[in-house]
Design a protein around this motif. Structure first.
Motif, PDB file in Angstrom:
ATOM      1  N   ASP A 123       0.830  -1.202   0.000  1.00 53.88           N
ATOM      2  CA  ASP A 123       0.000   0.000   0.000  1.00 53.88           C
ATOM      3  C   ASP A 123       0.868   1.258   0.000  1.00 53.88           C
ATOM      4  O   ASP A 123       2.089   1.209   0.111  1.00 53.88           O
ATOM      5  N   SER A 124       0.219   2.408  -0.126  1.00 53.05           N
ATOM      6  CA  SER A 124       0.919   3.688  -0.248  1.00 53.05           C
ATOM      7  C   SER A 124       1.787   3.984   0.967  1.00 53.05           C
ATOM      8  O   SER A 124       2.915   4.472   0.837  1.00 53.05           O
ATOM      9  N   ALA A 125       1.282   3.696   2.167  1.00 51.13           N
ATOM     10  CA  ALA A 125       2.042   3.994   3.383  1.00 51.13           C
ATOM     11  C   ALA A 125       3.319   3.157   3.457  1.00 51.13           C
ATOM     12  O   ALA A 125       4.364   3.656   3.890  1.00 51.13           O
ATOM     13  N   GLN A 126       3.253   1.897   3.015  1.00 50.56           N
ATOM     14  CA  GLN A 126       4.445   1.054   3.050  1.00 50.56           C
ATOM     15  C   GLN A 126       5.520   1.565   2.091  1.00 50.56           C
ATOM     16  O   GLN A 126       6.708   1.616   2.440  1.00 50.56           O
ATOM     17  N   VAL A 127       5.107   1.956   0.892  1.00 47.59           N
ATOM     18  CA  VAL A 127       6.069   2.484  -0.084  1.00 47.59           C
ATOM     19  C   VAL A 127       6.678   3.782   0.431  1.00 47.59           C
ATOM     20  O   VAL A 127       7.896   3.996   0.355  1.00 47.59           O
ATOM     21  N   ALA A 128       5.839   4.665   0.989  1.00 53.78           N
ATOM     22  CA  ALA A 128       6.335   5.947   1.494  1.00 53.78           C
ATOM     23  C   ALA A 128       7.324   5.739   2.641  1.00 53.78           C
ATOM     24  O   ALA A 128       8.356   6.411   2.707  1.00 53.78           O
ATOM     25  N   GLU A 129       7.034   4.811   3.535  1.00 56.93           N
ATOM     26  CA  GLU A 129       7.940   4.568   4.659  1.00 56.93           C
ATOM     27  C   GLU A 129       9.274   4.002   4.189  1.00 56.93           C
ATOM     28  O   GLU A 129      10.339   4.428   4.661  1.00 56.93           O
ATOM     29  N   ALA A 130       9.230   3.058   3.247  1.00 53.69           N
ATOM     30  CA  ALA A 130      10.471   2.460   2.748  1.00 53.69           C
ATOM     31  C   ALA A 130      11.331   3.500   2.040  1.00 53.69           C
ATOM     32  O   ALA A 130      12.556   3.558   2.237  1.00 53.69           O
ATOM     33  N   VAL A 131      10.720   4.351   1.220  1.00 56.86           N
ATOM     34  CA  VAL A 131      11.478   5.375   0.499  1.00 56.86           C
ATOM     35  C   VAL A 131      12.019   6.422   1.465  1.00 56.86           C
ATOM     36  O   VAL A 131      13.171   6.861   1.353  1.00 56.86           O
ATOM     37  N   SER A 132      11.216   6.839   2.425  1.00 56.43           N
ATOM     38  CA  SER A 132      11.661   7.836   3.401  1.00 56.43           C
ATOM     39  C   SER A 132      12.857   7.331   4.196  1.00 56.43           C
ATOM     40  O   SER A 132      13.837   8.057   4.406  1.00 56.43           O
ATOM     41  N   ASN A 133      12.814   6.064   4.640  1.00 52.51           N
ATOM     42  CA  ASN A 133      13.935   5.497   5.381  1.00 52.51           C
ATOM     43  C   ASN A 133      15.176   5.381   4.493  1.00 52.51           C
ATOM     44  O   ASN A 133      16.305   5.626   4.946  1.00 52.51           O
ATOM     45  N   GLY A 134      14.973   5.018   3.229  1.00 56.23           N
ATOM     46  CA  GLY A 134      16.113   4.923   2.328  1.00 56.23           C
ATOM     47  C   GLY A 134      16.762   6.264   2.072  1.00 56.23           C
ATOM     48  O   GLY A 134      17.994   6.372   2.048  1.00 56.23           O
ATOM     49  N   LEU A 135      15.954   7.313   1.890  1.00 58.81           N
ATOM     50  CA  LEU A 135      16.512   8.650   1.680  1.00 58.81           C
ATOM     51  C   LEU A 135      17.224   9.150   2.934  1.00 58.81           C
ATOM     52  O   LEU A 135      18.256   9.830   2.845  1.00 58.81           O
ATOM     53  N   ASP A 136      16.686   8.805   4.087  1.00 59.25           N
ATOM     54  CA  ASP A 136      17.320   9.225   5.340  1.00 59.25           C
ATOM     55  C   ASP A 136      18.722   8.642   5.460  1.00 59.25           C
ATOM     56  O   ASP A 136      19.647   9.321   5.927  1.00 59.25           O
ATOM     57  N   GLN A 137      18.910   7.413   5.015  1.00 55.49           N
ATOM     58  CA  GLN A 137      20.233   6.798   5.073  1.00 55.49           C
ATOM     59  C   GLN A 137      21.197   7.409   4.059  1.00 55.49           C
ATOM     60  O   GLN A 137      22.400   7.238   4.188  1.00 55.49           O
ATOM     61  N   ARG A 138      20.661   8.104   3.058  1.00 58.67           N
ATOM     62  CA  ARG A 138      21.513   8.794   2.090  1.00 58.67           C
ATOM     63  C   ARG A 138      21.736  10.249   2.474  1.00 58.67           C
ATOM     64  O   ARG A 138      22.270  11.035   1.694  1.00 58.67           O
ATOM     65  N   GLY A 139      21.329  10.634   3.681  1.00 58.39           N
ATOM     66  CA  GLY A 139      21.558  11.997   4.153  1.00 58.39           C
ATOM     67  C   GLY A 139      20.499  12.998   3.747  1.00 58.39           C
ATOM     68  O   GLY A 139      20.713  14.209   3.890  1.00 58.39           O
ATOM     69  N   LEU A 140      19.359  12.544   3.268  1.00 61.79           N
ATOM     70  CA  LEU A 140      18.273  13.434   2.852  1.00 61.79           C
ATOM     71  C   LEU A 140      17.154  13.352   3.879  1.00 61.79           C
ATOM     72  O   LEU A 140      16.621  12.282   4.140  1.00 61.79           O
ATOM     73  N   ARG A 141      16.793  14.496   4.455  1.00 62.64           N
ATOM     74  CA  ARG A 141      15.778  14.542   5.510  1.00 62.64           C
ATOM     75  C   ARG A 141      14.479  15.142   4.974  1.00 62.64           C
ATOM     76  O   ARG A 141      14.499  16.007   4.095  1.00 62.64           O
ATOM     77  N   PRO A 142      13.345  14.718   5.520  1.00 68.02           N
ATOM     78  CA  PRO A 142      12.072  15.346   5.135  1.00 68.02           C
ATOM     79  C   PRO A 142      12.069  16.820   5.513  1.00 68.02           C
ATOM     80  O   PRO A 142      12.484  17.197   6.617  1.00 68.02           O
ATOM     81  N   SER A 143      11.620  17.662   4.609  1.00 66.92           N
ATOM     82  CA  SER A 143      11.607  19.097   4.851  1.00 66.92           C
ATOM     83  C   SER A 143      10.468  19.467   5.787  1.00 66.92           C
ATOM     84  O   SER A 143       9.335  19.003   5.621  1.00 66.92           O
ATOM     85  N   GLN A 144      10.775  20.320   6.767  1.00 70.19           N
ATOM     86  CA  GLN A 144       9.743  20.803   7.671  1.00 70.19           C
ATOM     87  C   GLN A 144       8.809  21.779   6.964  1.00 70.19           C
ATOM     88  O   GLN A 144       7.645  21.913   7.328  1.00 70.19           O
ATOM     89  N   ASN A 145       9.350  22.458   5.950  1.00 70.60           N
ATOM     90  CA  ASN A 145       8.556  23.381   5.149  1.00 70.60           C
ATOM     91  C   ASN A 145       8.591  22.907   3.700  1.00 70.60           C
ATOM     92  O   ASN A 145       9.584  23.103   2.994  1.00 70.60           O
ATOM     93  N   PRO A 146       7.552  22.244   3.223  1.00 71.36           N
ATOM     94  CA  PRO A 146       7.578  21.701   1.854  1.00 71.36           C
ATOM     95  C   PRO A 146       7.849  22.750   0.793  1.00 71.36           C
ATOM     96  O   PRO A 146       8.394  22.424  -0.271  1.00 71.36           O
ATOM     97  N   GLN A 147       7.490  24.012   1.048  1.00 68.77           N
ATOM     98  CA  GLN A 147       7.689  25.047   0.040  1.00 68.77           C
ATOM     99  C   GLN A 147       9.169  25.369  -0.178  1.00 68.77           C
ATOM    100  O   GLN A 147       9.550  25.852  -1.247  1.00 68.77           O
TER     101      GLN A 147
END
Length: 207
Positions: free
Chosen positions: A74-98
């Motif tokens: 499902d969508s949540a599983q894909v989003a979690e896997a990608v978010s964790n993978g990006l975090d390990q590459r040094g990319l963090r979710p932006s607090q301000n999407p803009q």
């Protein structure tokens, strides 16, 4: 007499060289450069500067939407896997999407692969009667014959694709995909999804 005849073509050739050339060379004048040319740099004449991936620090989802889900995950599983993978590459979710540096898109899809497996089928030589085998050899009549057999079968796989876009220009800056087996229960699928995402992100940032 013969000498005069030999000199006749030579004289005609010299006369032809001295005749006026009917063709006239004409060259058009080069138009003057525009006034702004003196203060303008033609960037197309230079190779593009290499992209600085170090300036990308945070990200948000493309168009503010989570990756689409499927029957496999499902969508949540894909989003979690990608978010964790990006975090390990040094990319963090932006607090301000803009003000995010990157916009991320991801999707999963089922595809069919054709696999080939070669098997060596061992068959004893024929011809003559033998009395059993010993260490792979027929008594008095040699040994086994190896016959290669190639088997083709279809396999369902899940392809995970991740794409990164520059948030300012909107241009794509990087993308990669990886695939994993589609079998197993829900826990196995979640593990396979994380492994596929990690494998896709192995080449980020490009060297």
């Amino acid at each position: 007499m013969k000498r005069r005849l030999a000199l006749l073509p030579l004289c005609l050739g010299l006369a032809a060289c001295q005749s006026p050339n009917p063709y006239t060379a004409v060259s058009a004048a080069i138009p003057p450069a525009p006034p702004q040319a003196a203060n303008t740099i033609d960037m197309s004449a230079y190779p593009a500067a290499p992209r600085d991936f170090g300036r990308y620090r945070n990200w948000t989802w493309l168009n503010g939407q989570l990756p689409p889900g499927s029957q496999w995950a499902d969508s949540a599983q894909v989003a979690e896997a990608v978010s964790n993978g990006l975090d390990q590459r040094g990319l963090r979710p932006s607090q301000n999407p803009q003000s995010a540096d990157l916009r991320v898109a991801a999707d999963t899809r089922m595809e069919t692969r054709l696999r080939q497996v070669r098997e060596d089928y061992y068959d004893p030589y024929y011809g003559g009667a033998g009395v059993g085998y010993y260490n792979g050899y027929r008594n008095g009549y040699g040994g086994y014959a190896s016959v290669p057999v190639v088997r083709t079968y279809q396999e369902q796989v899940v392809v995970v694709r991740i794409s990164l876009f520059d948030a300012r220009s909107g241009q794509p800056v990087w993308s990669a995909s990886a695939e994993t087996g589609s079998g197993g229960d829900q826990s196995d699928r979640a593990t396979a999804l994380r492994q596929a995402v990690q494998h896709a992100l192995t080449a980020y940032p490009p060297s």
